[in-house]
Structures are given as structure tokens and as C-alpha cells.
Design a protein around this motif. Structure first.
Motif, PDB file in Angstrom:
ATOM      1  N   TYR A  49       0.856  -1.190   0.000  1.00 34.03           N
ATOM      2  CA  TYR A  49       0.000   0.000   0.000  1.00 34.03           C
ATOM      3  C   TYR A  49       0.893   1.241   0.000  1.00 34.03           C
ATOM      4  CZ  TYR A  49      -3.831   3.146   1.479  1.00 34.03           C
ATOM      5  OH  TYR A  49      -4.772   4.153   1.569  1.00 34.03           O
ATOM      6  N   PRO A  50       1.023   1.925  -1.143  1.00 36.37           N
ATOM      7  CA  PRO A  50       1.872   3.126  -1.178  1.00 36.37           C
ATOM      8  C   PRO A  50       1.146   4.342  -0.605  1.00 36.37           C
ATOM      9  CG  PRO A  50       0.942   2.719  -3.349  1.00 36.37           C
ATOM     10  CD  PRO A  50       0.447   1.613  -2.466  1.00 36.37           C
ATOM     11  N   LYS A  51       1.571   4.796   0.544  1.00 39.54           N
ATOM     12  CA  LYS A  51       0.992   6.013   1.113  1.00 39.54           C
ATOM     13  C   LYS A  51       1.609   7.235   0.434  1.00 39.54           C
ATOM     14  CE  LYS A  51      -0.026   3.902   5.599  1.00 39.54           C
ATOM     15  NZ  LYS A  51      -1.427   4.176   5.903  1.00 39.54           N
ATOM     16  N   ALA A  52       0.993   8.366   0.663  1.00 37.85           N
ATOM     17  CA  ALA A  52       1.446   9.607   0.021  1.00 37.85           C
ATOM     18  C   ALA A  52       2.933   9.819   0.243  1.00 37.85           C
ATOM     19  CB  ALA A  52       0.660  10.792   0.574  1.00 37.85           C
ATOM     20  N   GLY A  53       3.654  10.073  -0.847  1.00 32.75           N
ATOM     21  CA  GLY A  53       5.073  10.351  -0.775  1.00 32.75           C
ATOM     22  C   GLY A  53       5.960   9.132  -0.738  1.00 32.75           C
ATOM     23  N   GLU A  54       5.362   7.930  -0.670  1.00 34.17           N
ATOM     24  CA  GLU A  54       6.152   6.703  -0.577  1.00 34.17           C
ATOM     25  C   GLU A  54       6.354   6.083  -1.967  1.00 34.17           C
ATOM     26  OE1 GLU A  54       7.566   5.605   2.371  1.00 34.17           O
ATOM     27  OE2 GLU A  54       6.845   7.557   3.049  1.00 34.17           O
ATOM     28  N   LYS A  55       7.108   5.025  -2.000  1.00 35.41           N
ATOM     29  CA  LYS A  55       7.461   4.354  -3.249  1.00 35.41           C
ATOM     30  C   LYS A  55       6.233   3.696  -3.884  1.00 35.41           C
ATOM     31  CE  LYS A  55      10.426   2.237  -6.127  1.00 35.41           C
ATOM     32  NZ  LYS A  55      11.263   2.942  -7.111  1.00 35.41           N
ATOM     33  N   ASN A  56       6.001   3.963  -5.178  1.00 38.21           N
ATOM     34  CA  ASN A  56       4.968   3.280  -5.953  1.00 38.21           C
ATOM     35  C   ASN A  56       5.553   2.050  -6.633  1.00 38.21           C
ATOM     36  OD1 ASN A  56       2.589   4.946  -5.691  1.00 38.21           O
ATOM     37  ND2 ASN A  56       3.616   6.479  -6.966  1.00 38.21           N
ATOM     38  N   SER A  57       4.655   1.197  -7.142  1.00 39.54           N
ATOM     39  CA  SER A  57       5.107   0.107  -8.001  1.00 39.54           C
ATOM     40  C   SER A  57       5.804   0.680  -9.227  1.00 39.54           C
ATOM     41  CB  SER A  57       3.918  -0.734  -8.471  1.00 39.54           C
ATOM     42  OG  SER A  57       3.334  -1.450  -7.429  1.00 39.54           O
ATOM     43  N   GLU A  58       6.832  -0.016  -9.699  1.00 39.07           N
ATOM     44  CA  GLU A  58       7.425   0.306 -10.987  1.00 39.07           C
ATOM     45  C   GLU A  58       6.606  -0.428 -12.048  1.00 39.07           C
ATOM     46  OE1 GLU A  58      11.550  -0.615 -11.108  1.00 39.07           O
ATOM     47  OE2 GLU A  58      12.062   0.677  -9.406  1.00 39.07           O
ATOM     48  N   VAL A  59       5.912   0.348 -12.866  1.00 39.61           N
ATOM     49  CA  VAL A  59       4.996  -0.236 -13.845  1.00 39.61           C
ATOM     50  C   VAL A  59       5.618  -0.133 -15.229  1.00 39.61           C
ATOM     51  CG1 VAL A  59       2.666  -0.159 -14.819  1.00 39.61           C
ATOM     52  CG2 VAL A  59       3.040   0.431 -12.411  1.00 39.61           C
ATOM     53  N   THR A  60       5.694  -1.270 -15.923  1.00 37.50           N
ATOM     54  CA  THR A  60       6.263  -1.298 -17.272  1.00 37.50           C
ATOM     55  C   THR A  60       5.274  -1.940 -18.231  1.00 37.50           C
ATOM     56  OG1 THR A  60       7.425  -3.328 -16.631  1.00 37.50           O
ATOM     57  CG2 THR A  60       8.690  -1.282 -16.609  1.00 37.50           C
ATOM     58  N   LEU A  61       5.394  -1.543 -19.499  1.00 34.34           N
ATOM     59  CA  LEU A  61       4.500  -2.018 -20.561  1.00 34.34           C
ATOM     60  C   LEU A  61       5.216  -3.082 -21.386  1.00 34.34           C
ATOM     61  CD1 LEU A  61       1.909  -1.690 -22.355  1.00 34.34           C
ATOM     62  CD2 LEU A  61       3.187   0.077 -23.600  1.00 34.34           C
ATOM     63  N   HIS A  62       4.506  -4.168 -21.699  1.00 34.51           N
ATOM     64  CA  HIS A  62       5.096  -5.275 -22.444  1.00 34.51           C
ATOM     65  C   HIS A  62       4.131  -5.753 -23.531  1.00 34.51           C
ATOM     66  CE1 HIS A  62       8.274  -5.797 -19.340  1.00 34.51           C
ATOM     67  NE2 HIS A  62       7.324  -5.273 -18.579  1.00 34.51           N
ATOM     68  N   LEU A  63       4.697  -6.279 -24.610  1.00 37.77           N
ATOM     69  CA  LEU A  63       3.928  -6.892 -25.696  1.00 37.77           C
ATOM     70  C   LEU A  63       4.349  -8.344 -25.848  1.00 37.77           C
ATOM     71  CD1 LEU A  63       3.710  -4.444 -28.756  1.00 37.77           C
ATOM     72  CD2 LEU A  63       1.843  -5.293 -27.340  1.00 37.77           C
ATOM     73  N   PHE A  64       3.367  -9.252 -25.804  1.00 40.52           N
ATOM     74  CA  PHE A  64       3.643 -10.663 -26.073  1.00 40.52           C
ATOM     75  C   PHE A  64       3.078 -11.009 -27.438  1.00 40.52           C
ATOM     76  CE2 PHE A  64       2.266 -15.144 -26.011  1.00 40.52           C
ATOM     77  CZ  PHE A  64       3.491 -15.760 -25.797  1.00 40.52           C
ATOM     78  N   ASN A  65       3.944 -11.507 -28.324  1.00 46.75           N
ATOM     79  CA  ASN A  65       3.516 -11.910 -29.659  1.00 46.75           C
ATOM     80  C   ASN A  65       3.281 -13.415 -29.667  1.00 46.75           C
ATOM     81  OD1 ASN A  65       4.397 -13.001 -32.572  1.00 46.75           O
ATOM     82  ND2 ASN A  65       3.450 -10.974 -32.766  1.00 46.75           N
ATOM     83  N   LEU A  66       2.065 -13.828 -30.050  1.00 50.72           N
ATOM     84  CA  LEU A  66       1.719 -15.241 -29.988  1.00 50.72           C
ATOM     85  C   LEU A  66       2.432 -16.060 -31.059  1.00 50.72           C
ATOM     86  CD1 LEU A  66      -0.689 -13.764 -28.439  1.00 50.72           C
ATOM     87  CD2 LEU A  66      -1.978 -15.841 -28.935  1.00 50.72           C
ATOM     88  N   ASN A  67       2.767 -15.439 -32.177  1.00 49.76           N
ATOM     89  CA  ASN A  67       3.435 -16.180 -33.249  1.00 49.76           C
ATOM     90  C   ASN A  67       4.888 -16.491 -32.902  1.00 49.76           C
ATOM     91  OD1 ASN A  67       1.101 -16.112 -34.910  1.00 49.76           O
ATOM     92  ND2 ASN A  67       1.609 -14.017 -35.545  1.00 49.76           N
ATOM     93  N   SER A  68       5.582 -15.507 -32.331  1.00 46.61           N
ATOM     94  CA  SER A  68       6.996 -15.710 -31.986  1.00 46.61           C
ATOM     95  C   SER A  68       7.186 -16.185 -30.556  1.00 46.61           C
ATOM     96  CB  SER A  68       7.770 -14.402 -32.177  1.00 46.61           C
ATOM     97  OG  SER A  68       7.335 -13.424 -31.235  1.00 46.61           O
ATOM     98  N   ALA A  69       6.108 -16.077 -29.753  1.00 52.41           N
ATOM     99  CA  ALA A  69       6.167 -16.424 -28.318  1.00 52.41           C
ATOM    100  C   ALA A  69       7.193 -15.583 -27.572  1.00 52.41           C
ATOM    101  CB  ALA A  69       6.449 -17.909 -28.133  1.00 52.41           C
ATOM    102  N   LYS A  70       7.425 -14.367 -28.064  1.00 47.53           N
ATOM    103  CA  LYS A  70       8.390 -13.471 -27.434  1.00 47.53           C
ATOM    104  C   LYS A  70       7.685 -12.290 -26.773  1.00 47.53           C
ATOM    105  CE  LYS A  70      12.370 -14.474 -30.410  1.00 47.53           C
ATOM    106  NZ  LYS A  70      13.366 -13.899 -31.355  1.00 47.53           N
ATOM    107  N   THR A  71       8.249 -11.856 -25.654  1.00 45.16           N
ATOM    108  CA  THR A  71       7.746 -10.681 -24.939  1.00 45.16           C
ATOM    109  C   THR A  71       8.744  -9.552 -25.074  1.00 45.16           C
ATOM    110  OG1 THR A  71       6.580 -12.058 -23.331  1.00 45.16           O
ATOM    111  CG2 THR A  71       7.006  -9.781 -22.698  1.00 45.16           C
ATOM    112  N   THR A  72       8.229  -8.356 -25.432  1.00 48.03           N
ATOM    113  CA  THR A  72       9.082  -7.183 -25.627  1.00 48.03           C
ATOM    114  C   THR A  72       8.654  -6.066 -24.683  1.00 48.03           C
ATOM    115  OG1 THR A  72       9.334  -7.742 -27.974  1.00 48.03           O
ATOM    116  CG2 THR A  72       9.918  -5.497 -27.308  1.00 48.03           C
ATOM    117  N   LYS A  73       9.604  -5.487 -23.986  1.00 51.50           N
ATOM    118  CA  LYS A  73       9.330  -4.322 -23.144  1.00 51.50           C
ATOM    119  C   LYS A  73       9.267  -3.083 -24.035  1.00 51.50           C
ATOM    120  CE  LYS A  73      11.154  -1.751 -19.161  1.00 51.50           C
ATOM    121  NZ  LYS A  73      12.254  -1.658 -18.172  1.00 51.50           N
ATOM    122  N   ILE A  74       8.231  -2.266 -23.831  1.00 57.35           N
ATOM    123  CA  ILE A  74       7.985  -1.103 -24.682  1.00 57.35           C
ATOM    124  C   ILE A  74       8.377   0.179 -23.956  1.00 57.35           C
ATOM    125  CG2 ILE A  74       6.272   0.157 -26.028  1.00 57.35           C
ATOM    126  CD1 ILE A  74       6.817  -2.685 -27.017  1.00 57.35           C
TER     127      ILE A  74
END
Length: 720
Positions: A237-262
Motif C-alpha cells: 500500500y503506497p501512502k502519500a510520498g512513498e514508493k509506488n510500483s514500478e509499472v512497465t509495458l510489455h507486448l507478447f507476440n503469440l506467433n513468436s512467443a516473445k515478450t518485448t518491453k515497450i
């Protein structure tokens, strides 16, 4: 003589029946419950579906209805015909409506999230297919209906429905550490979504968010339970001024079965991801930590490049909504407060503004959709006064505006998928919900459901009229309503009890039908109290400046407005200015506490239920949106915190909290308790074990709470 006696008894019985008083038991046992339509799901064409439950057989059905006639066309699935399921609790269609996902054994997690067992039902073959033997979250069909993606144990999975093969997309999911495809606590609570993954239109890619909450501080709550030893609920639970989750975006391609960070630039939050009508273009919304700089990125799923197509900044903050809508050519609709009021804007696929669709000193409160063939936009607004809601249509070029609902009050439309019909829900302060069918021109075709029986039932009770008015204070004119005792006598001075919520963008003064609390206010009016509600500065639907004046100073201007309103009301000939009380829940409890302390020469008593007592204790996303961080704005946090003014208490104070509140932690009330003890101030307190923020679970919980609050009011407000 006998006939006269019978007549006298009949008249007496009728008079008695017409003067029943509302009891607290009745408020919470469903006596005044309104008839409502089940939540309908708009289908392809002019059809919608409803989930119905047969209490006698304890079975579930999904039934298909025609918008044109409102008649049932067919039963799509009936659990009585399913060997594996006696009933189901939820359902969702695939794109072409040939299959359903049916859910059972739902287990709540937080406000919006839950776990469950899910099956795929094939309508043609009438066969069920278990998705996973364990409880999972958010199962979602691929657009081609051949696969289902879902989350389990903080990881993302894909099941091929044709081969039964399950592909595990991520492997690093770990409780209180890494979450893939599902939001963390604060995103779910404040950005109001759970499913953090989306299929591309061609079913070749899944975009998903990864939450690394390893460094987010941990909060724990003791759960008393019913066993010999209590347990603990432990979560990040991030209270005001505290550390938040580091959120990253990813793409998983079903044909190649590879995940790429965007890469989508510098940001603190990714509150929305959505594929556009181009199967290779993903739209991503990012926000900085102050939430006053928003970017819309278009991400190319082929080469993973990204570009900003829209940037919006604000001197205070930008609210997140779900109004972003893409047209066939990838031009898009967007709503914004950038001209001072929330309005609809139309942009090209390159992000160039084509035109502002709606304009005026009023707010758009809901965007329903656009009929591209006729270029007609459908929306809801407060054009007919900020306490009302009306449904309109307008051309995409901003011309030919039409009012589609004509009754003054609260109108809300549920449109068919093709926007040819809508079911309008109407209510106002004297009319319980009425459901009517309309075509896209607004013409009423049929009444679907009303609550005339409830209205008839209420004629037997002492019901006071809710009077709307504008209260003028030194700092502005504010919407308000008042309830007077039914036998009101202007020559008598009545005690005044004020109710409010007052949070940013909220509204408590609306021309709509009763909530359960409204019946409690009627109950108090029966006891001789005048009840008043005032929406002061910081509340919504009167423009950005009115709402955002509280920026960096939550609890300053709103408290002053309640104090000033109480002073003005105290000048009325029928109000006893020495007998004024106030209450509130959550943000309203923060307010009522401050009003009693800072307005101790005005308020005689206050009730605070589940109050925030310091914004330092509340979550980062909500609090910093309005306050920035405590490190940047310490005075804004401390000069408006009830904890720092406990020594000012002179009136009667009731402090209520649920010990299992994962939202506004009981820590708030415990710290307030300590502050009052240290100031040697008497007060009353009620802790409801294991109850969450709403304090409702368990036998008689609400009845007990409202009886307690009523007794406290009777004891401490009004001359004895």
C-alpha cells in the motif's frame, strides 16, 4: 352504535396507517428497495442480454431480448441444462456471440477484483470447457474466439480452446512482489480497473502491464475472525510520498512467443492501455507523479516504436476516464477540462484537433458513443442545472444539438451497441427510478419498469419534502437541500443536522431518488431535526476552477464553506444556532472532524465514520493528485489534519471505523484517538471488527451502526 364504532376504528386505523414513521430496521431490511433492471449487456444488432436467477430452482440463465419490443427472443444458456454447473454468477460473450465465459464460486479480493472458476460455453454444441482447475482472474476471449487469456498467481496465461494447450506468458509473478496483467491495490482503487492486459484486434498480440511492487511499503491488518488466533492481511500500500510500483509495458507476440518491453518515455503511471482500430497500433496513457501532465502514445506493435499523439497539461491535475473512443479511421474522441469545463473534442489519427464538439459553461458528465454513419455523438450533461442530468445528441461538427430526455431530474442512458435505441433510467427527488425505451431521436417507445408500488407504499409514511435551494456565503453560492419535520412550525427553533461528503469532484446535492441514507435523514426529521446538505467548493460539475480551488489544501476551503453555511443557516428564524451537528463518512468523516474542531463555536457535535485523519496515511495516487507529496507540501497536509487540532474539541464527538478497512485504514482513527487522549478530550468510539470501508458485512451491522449514530444525535443535539 356498532356501525359508528366500526367507522371510528376504520378512520383511526387509516390515520395511523398514513402516519407511519420510518424505522432503522426498515431502512436496512429492504422495505424501501426500488425495483431495478438487471444490468443489461448490449449485443450485436438490436438486442441485449440479461442474466436472470430463479430462486426456486437456484438456477441461472442468460436471456436475449429485443430492444424494439423488449420481449425475450431466446434463452441462450440455462444452468439447469448443464451437468457441471448448477448455476453461474457472471457471463461474458466473445465477439461474434457464439460463445460465453461463465463464472462461479467468486471470491472477492478488493473493491473491484475477484477470483473464480470459469468455463467456456459453446452455444451451438451446448458444451462446457473448464478454463483452469484453479481460481483465476479476468478471463478474456481473443477477438478470433480461439483462445482465452487470464491471470493466475500473478502471472499471465493463454489457453488455446481448440487444442486445450495452455501457454504461460510470464513466470516471475510473486505475491507482494511482481504482478503481471492485473493491477496492484492502488491502481485498482484509484484508476478503477483490474485487468491490465488487452488483446490486439488480430489476436496476434497481448499488451500487458507488469507491476514491480517489491519496494512498495507493506501494510498489515489483524483479522479477528472466528478462530482461536487472529490472522493478518498483508498487502502493498503506497501512502502519500512513498514508493509506488514500478509499472512497465510489455507486448507478447503469440506467433513468436516473445515478450518485448515497450518504451513510452518518462512517466510514473500507466492508467490505461487500449488497442486502436489498427491491429498494430496500441494506445497508451501515461501520467507524471503529480498527475498534471498526460501523454497519449501510439505504439507500433511491429517495430515497437512509440510516439506522442496528444499531450495535455493542467495547473492542478487531470482526471482519468474511459471516454477515449476510436473511429474507423483511427481518429478519436477525447474529453477534457482544458477550456474550464469538461467537454468533448475530436482529433485526427495524428493527434491534430479537428474541432471541439461541445462548448459552454456546463459539464459533459458521460460520453455514450458515436454513430459514425450519421456522425452523431450521444452524451449526458448538466446543461439543465448542475443538480440534474440530461441526455443529448449532437453532430460531430458541434452542430444540431438535440435534447433526448425532457424530464427534469437525473437521466442516464444505456444505449444499444449500434446506438439505435437506449433505455433511459430517470429519477428525481420525488420519483423513484422509471425505465423507458427510446429510439436514437429520443422518442419514447415504451415504459419498461416503474416503482409506482413503492410510491404507493410510501404514502403511508411521514415523508418530508426535499427542498433544493442555493445558500449564499461570503465565499460563494452553493447547491443545497433541506428536509424539515413534517409538522414543521416556523415559530419553533429546531436543531440542525448537516450531512456532506465534500470530496474533490463529488456531488451530494443531486435531483435524484433516495439512497438508504436519505431514509435515515427522514427518520431524523421525524424526530424533530432539520437536515441540510451543502456542496461547497471542491465538489463537482460546476467547472474546473470551482472543483480545483482545493488543490494542495484539502480540508481548508471545504471546511470553511461548511462552517459558513452553518452560520448562515443559524440565522434562519426556525434554526437554533446553538444546536448544530454534522456527520460524514470517509472524506466526509475527515470533514466532519475538522468542522467540529475548527468550527467549535458553530458545531455542537459531529460523527466521523471511517475518516481520513491525516492525508499522510492515505494512498499515493488519490492524495498526491490533489496535494502533491508530503515532502513538497507539508503545510497542506498538517494544517488541515484533525490530528493537529484535537485540543480544540469542545463538542461531542463519535468516531467510528471498521478494523478491516483496507482503504482508509483504522490507523487513522487510532491516531485520532491518541491525539484526543493526549489532549485529555472526552469522546465516544465504535470499532467494527473486520468490517471494511463500507461497514456492512455481518448480521445487523448497518442496523447497529445507524442505531448507535441516531442515539448519539438524540443525546447530544437538541435542547433537553
Amino acid at each position: 352504535m356498532k356501525n359508528i364504532l366500526i367507522l371510528f376504528i376504520a378512520i383511526t386505523s387509516l390515520a395511523t396507517a398514513q402516519n407511519k414513521e420510518i424505522t432503522i430496521d426498515e431502512i436496512w431490511n429492504g422495505t424501501f428497495r426500488t425495483e431495478r433492471m438487471n444490468s443489461l449487456n448490449s449485443m450485436n444488432g438490436n438486442f441485449y442480454s440479461l442474466q436472470n436467477f430463479d430462486r426456486a430452482t437456484r438456477s441461472s440463465t442468460v436471456d436475449k431480448y429485443s430492444y424494439a419490443t423488449l420481449e425475450k427472443v431466446e434463452t441462450i444458456v440455462d444452468s439447469k441444462n448443464l451437468k457441471e454447473l448448477k448455476y453461474f454468477e457472471s457471463y461474458s460473450f466473445n465477439n461474434n456471440e457464439t460463445k460465453l465465459i461463465l463464472g462461479v464460486d467468486s471470491e472477492p479480493i478488493y473493491r473491484h477484483s475477484s477470483l473464480g472458476i470459469f468455463y467456456v460455453y459453446d452455444i451451438a454444441s451446448k458444451e462446457l470447457q473448464l478454463i483452469d482447475s484453479e481460481k483465476i482472474q479476468e478471463p478474456t476471449f481473443s477477438p478470433d474466439s480461439k483462445k482465452v487469456a487470464y491471470a493466475k498467481n500473478n502471472n499471465l496465461f493463454i489457453k488455446n480452446l481448440e487444442t486445450n494447450k495452455v501457454t504461460q506468458v510470464t513466470f516471475d509473478g510473486l505475491k507482494n512482489s511482481i504482478i503481471n496483467g492485473i493491477c496492484d491495490w492502488v491502481y485498482e482503487e484509484e484508476f478503477a480497473f483490474v485487468k491490465a492486459f488487452e488483446w490486439s484486434n488480430d489476436s496476434n498480440n497481448i499488451a500487458f502491464l507488469r507491476f514491480n511492487e517489491t519496494d512498495v511499503p507493506t501494510f498489515s491488518m489483524d483479522i479477528v475472525g472466528a478462530e482461536l488466533y487472529p490472522t493478518q492481511q498483508v498487502f502493498k500500500y503506497p501512502k502519500a510520498g512513498e514508493k509506488n510500483s514500478e509499472v512497465t509495458l510489455h507486448l507478447f507476440n503469440l506467433n513468436s512467443a516473445k515478450t518485448t518491453k515497450i518504451n513510452v518515455g518518462n512517466y510514473e503511471y500507466i492508467p490505461r492501455i487500449e488497442w486502436t482500430n489498427d491491429a498494430n497500433t496500441l494506445c497508451v496513457t501515461t501520467l507524471n507523479r503529480h498527475q498534471n501532465n498526460l501523454n497519449l502514445y501510439f505504439v507500433n506493435a511491429t517495430d515497437f516504436s512509440s510516439k506522442v499523439v496528444l499531450n495535455e497539461t493542467d495547473k492542478a491535475y487531470i482526471d482519468i476516464n474511459d471516454n477515449l473512443t476510436f473511429l474507423k479511421d483511427n481518429s478519436f474522441i477525447w474529453t477534457s477540462e482544458k477550456d474550464g469545463y469538461n467537454h468533448i473534442y475530436y482529433y485526427s489519427k495524428e493527434g491534430k484537433l479537428i474541432n471541439q464538439v461541445t462548448k459552454g459553461a456546463w459539464e459533459v458528465t458521460n460520453f455514450y458513443g458515436i454513430d459514425e454513419d450519421s456522425k452523431t455523438v450521444f452524451y449526458q450533461s448538466v446543461e439543465d442545472c448542475s443538480i440534474n442530468r440530461t441526455v443529448y445528441s449532437i453532430q460531430l461538427n458541434g452542430k444540431d444539438k438535440k435534447k433526448l430526455t425532457n424530464t427534469s431530474g437525473t437521466n442516464d442512458a444505456a444505449f444499444s451497441k449500434n446506438l439505435a435505441y437506449f433505455i433511459n433510467t430517470f429519477s428525481n427527488a420525488t420519483t423513484p427510478p422509471i425505465y423507458t425505451l427510446h429510439n436514437a431521436k429520443g422518442e419514447q417507445l415504451k415504459e419498461v419498469l416503474n416503482n409506482n408500488e413503492l410510491l404507493k407504499q410510501l404514502t403511508a409514511y411521514n415523508i418530508s419534502k426535499k427542498e433544493f435551494f442555493t445558500i449564499k456565503t461570503v465565499n460563494g453560492d452553493f447547491n443545497a437541500w433541506m428536509l424539515k419535520p413534517l409538522n414543521f412550525d416556523a415559530s419553533i427553533k429546531y436543531p440542525l443536522f448537516m450531512t456532506q461528503y465534500s470530496g474533490p469532484g463529488s456531488q451530494s446535492v443531486s435531483n435524484s431518488w433516495n439512497s438508504a441514507n436519505d431514509y435515515w435523514f427522514q427518520h431524523l426529521a421525524q424526530k424533530g431535526y432539520v437536515i441540510v446538505c451543502v456542496d461547497g467548493r471542491g465538489t463537482g460539475f460546476k467547472g474546473a476552477d470551482f472543483k480545483k480551488v482545493t488543490y494542495k489544501e484539502l480540508g481548508k476551503y471545504e471546511v470553511q464553506d461548511q462552517i459558513d453555511a452553518a452560520k448562515e443557516l443559524g440565522k434562519l428564524s426556525y434554526i437554533n444556532k446553538n444546536e448544530i451537528g454534522i456527520w460524514g463518512w470517509s472524506y466526509g468523516g475527515f470533514m466532519s472532524s475538522n468542522c467540529l474542531l475548527k468550527g467549535n463555536n458553530v458545531f455542537k457535535m459531529a460523527i466521523a465514520v471511517a475518516p481520513v485523519t491525516s492525508w499522510r496515511f492515505y494512498d499515493s495516487v488519490y492524495t498526491e493528485r490533489y496535494m502533491q507529496t508530503p515532502q513538497e507540501n507539508p503545510s497542506g497536509y498538517d494544517e488541515n489534519s484533525p490530528l493537529n487540532f484535537a485540543n480544540l474539541l469542545t463538542g461531542s464527538y463519535l468516531l467510528v471505523h471498521g478494523s478491516g478497512d483496507d482503504n482508509v485504514h483504522v490507523q487513522n482513527s487510532m491516531r485520532m484517538t491518541n491525539a484526543l487522549i493526549e489532549a485529555n478530550k472526552p469522546f465516544e468510539q465504535a470499532i467494527y471488527p473486520d468490517r471494511t470501508h463500507g461497514i456492512y458485512r455481518g448480521k445487523n451491522t448497518r442496523v447497529h451502526l445507524f442505531n448507535k449514530m441516531t442515539k448519539f444525535i438524540e443525546t447530544n443535539l437538541g435542547e433537553k
